[in-house]
Write a protein that holds these residues in place. Structure first.
Motif, PDB file in Angstrom:
ATOM      1  N   ARG A   1       0.700  -1.176   0.222  1.00  8.29           N
ATOM      2  CA  ARG A   1       0.257  -0.574  -0.184  1.00  8.29           C
ATOM      3  C   ARG A   1       0.800   1.068   0.447  1.00  8.29           C
ATOM      4  N   GLY A   2       2.195   1.248  -0.691  1.00  9.06           N
ATOM      5  CA  GLY A   2       3.181   2.209  -0.410  1.00  9.06           C
ATOM      6  C   GLY A   2       3.546   1.975  -2.112  1.00  9.06           C
ATOM      7  N   ASN A   3       4.450   3.024  -2.166  1.00  7.10           N
ATOM      8  CA  ASN A   3       5.658   2.983  -3.318  1.00  7.10           C
ATOM      9  C   ASN A   3       6.806   1.472  -3.024  1.00  7.10           C
ATOM     10  N   GLN A   4       5.968   0.776  -3.967  1.00  2.00           N
ATOM     11  CA  GLN A   4       6.479  -1.024  -3.529  1.00  2.00           C
ATOM     12  C   GLN A   4       8.137  -0.916  -4.193  1.00  2.00           C
ATOM     13  N   THR A   5       8.698   0.498  -4.804  1.00  6.24           N
ATOM     14  CA  THR A   5       9.582  -0.297  -5.730  1.00  6.24           C
ATOM     15  C   THR A   5      10.909   0.881  -5.633  1.00  6.24           C
ATOM     16  N   ILE A   6      10.413   1.761  -4.380  1.00  3.83           N
ATOM     17  CA  ILE A   6      11.451   2.758  -4.251  1.00  3.83           C
ATOM     18  C   ILE A   6      12.703   2.405  -3.447  1.00  3.83           C
ATOM     19  N   ALA A   7      12.990   1.717  -2.833  1.00  5.12           N
ATOM     20  CA  ALA A   7      13.814   1.013  -1.855  1.00  5.12           C
ATOM     21  C   ALA A   7      15.351   0.595  -2.575  1.00  5.12           C
ATOM     22  N   ALA A   8      13.946  -0.178  -3.816  1.00 13.38           N
ATOM     23  CA  ALA A   8      15.197  -1.146  -4.187  1.00 13.38           C
ATOM     24  C   ALA A   8      15.958  -0.352  -5.444  1.00 13.38           C
ATOM     25  N   ASN A   9      14.718   0.706  -6.175  1.00 10.84           N
ATOM     26  CA  ASN A   9      15.081   1.251  -7.098  1.00 10.84           C
ATOM     27  C   ASN A   9      16.353   2.663  -6.630  1.00 10.84           C
ATOM     28  N   THR A  10      16.670   3.285  -5.604  1.00 12.12           N
ATOM     29  CA  THR A  10      17.058   3.392  -5.121  1.00 12.12           C
ATOM     30  C   THR A  10      18.673   3.692  -4.923  1.00 12.12           C
ATOM     31  N   PHE A  11      18.593   1.775  -4.561  1.00 12.05           N
ATOM     32  CA  PHE A  11      19.971   1.744  -3.920  1.00 12.05           C
ATOM     33  C   PHE A  11      20.435   1.221  -4.940  1.00 12.05           C
ATOM     34  N   ARG A  12      19.764   0.306  -6.648  1.00 12.08           N
ATOM     35  CA  ARG A  12      20.286   0.528  -7.677  1.00 12.08           C
ATOM     36  C   ARG A  12      20.593   1.401  -8.296  1.00 12.08           C
ATOM     37  N   ASP A  13      20.367   2.379  -8.685  1.00  9.65           N
ATOM     38  CA  ASP A  13      19.615   3.642  -9.186  1.00  9.65           C
ATOM     39  C   ASP A  13      21.124   4.159  -8.672  1.00  9.65           C
ATOM     40  N   GLU A  14      20.574   4.474  -7.117  1.00  9.54           N
ATOM     41  CA  GLU A  14      21.607   5.961  -6.370  1.00  9.54           C
ATOM     42  C   GLU A  14      22.685   5.574  -5.741  1.00  9.54           C
TER      43      GLU A  14
END
Length: 418
Positions: A395-408
């Protein structure tokens, strides 16, 4: 199990991953005076390790990371900024360098969900996504729901069957595998669907996704409420010619599992245990079984984060595990190659049930297995990296943690070491 001791640091500024992946990234620990004992000779340090019953453990510095951006990211996870992340695992050269597990009381979490937003009216409790017996962990174990990461592992199991000659390649038509089923065959395009069309989500079978998984009209919701999954999928109308249009379709991943069973005589949970899991040291798993007796290959597999990392490491090593070739290098390369550019019109690429977010001339620079709620397996071949995220951010941004790690975070940690 190792838990890093961290200090407060601000998250590093983002750096484009595509730039980081074409630059060398190797550094050791910072110069802080003479070591307490003589440093080992380079020849004494293996280039990479294979896990035994457990993974070998190292440090960020020893494996060539700048720890500052990664430690700061873990602080963000600990603070709850990324909400319901359950486990973050980072492995380089086959050695764990970050292993952070976060405990959430999901009974309390689920009780806070408004009644009209809960999925507890599902006819089968294994698809009640606010039922803590089933989600995100299986019945008080450390086996975590993988959701659509299951698709990537299904593809791997199918690859083993192709490698062994049980299935004659990916260009074969799939409807002969369903000769015993009665469904609407009036559209001749169904007969043209190939195995590769299913693998690449270009089946042409209509799959309603408007409104997301909260919508009662979503085809996957209807599927999970059905007691005859294969019939439901096969009876769906066609909305495109096979092989022409990418449309994310949970149903076609279910068909892959049935095809493997027809071809091998084994249901995929048994086949995978024998030909994929046990050879790489996975001894515990759970796989949901659908009402019509098939393993749920669209999202029903449960593994620990450590064993999910074994799948990633197998692919990182091109299908090899120690002295054995579990999957052919050809299958791994095809699975993670850019088979479909710009899938979902997002710029993301797609392979054989694997996502390819970054590529160079069609070759994957990173490839991911993604699942509902924040499940992610990230492989970065050029830098010998496997990362795992599990969570339950439904019920939130499901991808933000993994995407933040991978892309930033990861590019900063690599570039800072250059």
């Amino acid at each position: 199990m190792k838990f890093l001791q961290l200090t407060n640091r601000k998250l590093a500024q983002p750096v484009a991953l595509s730039a980081a992946l074409v630059m060398a990234a190797s550094c050791g620990a910072p110069d802080s005076g003479p070591p307490p004992s003589p440093a080992p000779q380079v020849s004494e340090i293996p280039t990479y390790s294979w896990p035994d019953e457990t993974w070998h453990v190292s440090t960020l510095e020893a494996e060539g990371f700048d720890p500052l951006p990664i430690d700061a990211f873990v602080e963000e996870l600990l603070s709850g900024d990324f909400r319901l992340v359950d486990h973050f695992l980072l492995i380089r050269h086959g050695r764990i360098v970050v292993d952070e597990r976060f405990n959430h009381n999901y009974d309390i979490v689920f009780a806070s969900v408004p009644e009209d937003q809960r999925s507890n009216d599902a006819p089968y409790e294994q698809y009640e996504y606010e039922n803590s017996d089933w989600h995100p962990y299986y019945r008080d174990t450390r086996l975590h729901s993988l959701q659509s990461v299951t698709k990537s592992i299904t593809s791997a199991a199918l690859g083993a069957a192709i490698d062994q000659g049980r299935i004659n390649g990916v260009d074969i038509p799939v409807m002969p595998f369903f000769a015993d089923y009665e469904f609407d065959r009036t559209d001749p395009r169904k007969a043209d669907i190939t195995l590769e069309d299913l693998l690449t989500m270009r089946s042409g079978i209509d799959w309603e996704t408007d409104g997301g998984y909260d919508a009662s009209t979503h085809s996957t919701v209807l599927l999970e409420n059905s007691d005859a999954w294969i019939d439901f999928i096969l009876d769906r109308p066609m909305d495109a010619d096979p092989g022409t249009v990418f449309e994310y379709n949970d149903g076609v991943s279910v068909l892959l599992g049935k095809i493997l069973r027809v071809a091998t005589g084994q249901r995929i949970d048994d086949w995978a245990e024998e030909h994929l899991f046990k050879p790489i040291g996975i001894d515990e798993f759970y796989w949901k079984i659908t009402p019509d007796g098939e393993a749920d290959t669209e999202g029903g597999l449960y593994l620990t984060a450590y064993d999910l990392a074994r799948i990633g490491y197998l692919f990182l090593r091109n299908g090899q595990w120690k002295d054995d070739q579990i999957l052919s290098k050809e299958w791994v390369e095809k699975s993670t190659a850019l088979q479909v550019p710009n899938a979902r019109r997002t710029g993301l690429g797609y392979g054989y049930q694997w996502w390819v977010p970054h590529n160079e001339n069609g070759e994957a620079k990173t490839f991911d297995a993604n699942g509902y709620g924040g499940q992610r397996l990230i492989i970065v071949p050029e830098h010998d990296i496997v990362a795992v995220f599990t969570g339950w951010n439904i019920r939130g941004n499901q991808t933000i943690a993994a995407n933040t790690f991978r892309d930033e975070v990861l590019p900063e940690a690599l570039l800072s070491c250059d």
